[in-house]
Motif scaffolding. Structure first.
Motif, short mmCIF file in Angstrom:
data_model
loop_
_atom_site.label_atom_id
_atom_site.label_comp_id
_atom_site.label_asym_id
_atom_site.label_seq_id
_atom_site.Cartn_x
_atom_site.Cartn_y
_atom_site.Cartn_z
N GLY A 21 0.82 -1.21 0.00
CA GLY A 21 0.00 0.00 0.00
C GLY A 21 0.85 1.25 0.00
N ASP A 22 1.96 1.21 0.71
CA ASP A 22 2.87 2.36 0.76
C ASP A 22 3.48 2.61 -0.61
OD1 ASP A 22 4.10 4.41 2.26
OD2 ASP A 22 5.95 3.24 2.35
N ARG A 23 3.86 1.57 -1.32
CA ARG A 23 4.42 1.74 -2.67
C ARG A 23 3.40 2.36 -3.61
NH1 ARG A 23 6.93 -3.21 -5.39
NH2 ARG A 23 7.50 -1.58 -6.85
N ARG A 24 2.15 1.93 -3.49
CA ARG A 24 1.09 2.47 -4.34
C ARG A 24 0.87 3.95 -4.04
NH1 ARG A 24 -5.23 0.99 -4.00
NH2 ARG A 24 -5.90 2.21 -5.78
N GLY A 25 0.89 4.30 -2.78
CA GLY A 25 0.73 5.70 -2.40
C GLY A 25 1.86 6.58 -2.91
N ILE A 31 3.10 10.92 -9.30
CA ILE A 31 2.34 11.36 -10.48
C ILE A 31 1.81 12.77 -10.26
CG2 ILE A 31 0.22 10.96 -11.80
CD1 ILE A 31 0.72 7.94 -11.37
N ILE A 32 1.26 13.03 -9.09
CA ILE A 32 0.72 14.36 -8.77
C ILE A 32 1.84 15.39 -8.74
CG2 ILE A 32 -0.38 15.73 -6.96
CD1 ILE A 32 -1.99 13.16 -6.27
N GLU A 35 3.05 16.31 -12.26
CA GLU A 35 2.08 17.19 -12.91
C GLU A 35 2.23 18.63 -12.41
OE1 GLU A 35 -2.52 16.81 -13.06
OE2 GLU A 35 -1.63 14.84 -13.47
N ASN A 36 2.32 18.79 -11.10
CA ASN A 36 2.46 20.12 -10.52
C ASN A 36 3.80 20.75 -10.88
OD1 ASN A 36 -0.05 20.00 -9.37
ND2 ASN A 36 0.69 19.30 -7.39
N ASN A 37 4.84 19.94 -10.97
CA ASN A 37 6.16 20.46 -11.34
C ASN A 37 6.15 20.98 -12.77
OD1 ASN A 37 8.82 21.07 -10.83
ND2 ASN A 37 9.56 19.07 -11.49
N LYS A 38 5.47 20.29 -13.69
CA LYS A 38 5.35 20.76 -15.07
C LYS A 38 4.65 22.11 -15.12
CE LYS A 38 5.30 16.20 -17.20
NZ LYS A 38 4.49 15.19 -17.87
N LEU A 39 3.56 22.23 -14.37
CA LEU A 39 2.84 23.51 -14.34
C LEU A 39 3.71 24.63 -13.78
CD1 LEU A 39 -0.67 22.34 -13.08
CD2 LEU A 39 -0.08 23.14 -15.37
#
Length: 62
Positions: A21-25, A31-32, A35-39
């Protein structure tokens, strides 16, 4: 002895589930963040663009 083996199995199963579960988180958080870094980089690039001829140049503070 059987009680100890069952308890150990349950603890191992919970630990294994926690790690998965920790790896999935972490994947979802990355990913988030990407995305924010690109913006952020796009916004910084737009703010640093050189003025076009005829536009007033704004002073850049460092």
């Amino acid at each position: 002895m059987t009680y100890l083996a069952i308890t150990a199995g349950i603890v191992i199963a919970f630990a294994f589930g926690f790690v998965l579960g920790d790896r999935r988180g972490v994947k979802q958080a990355n990913i988030i963040l990407d995305e924010n870094n690109k913006l952020l980089l796009e916004a910084m690039h737009d703010a640093v663009k050189a003025p076009v001829d005829g536009e007033d140049a704004r002073p850049v503070l460092h």
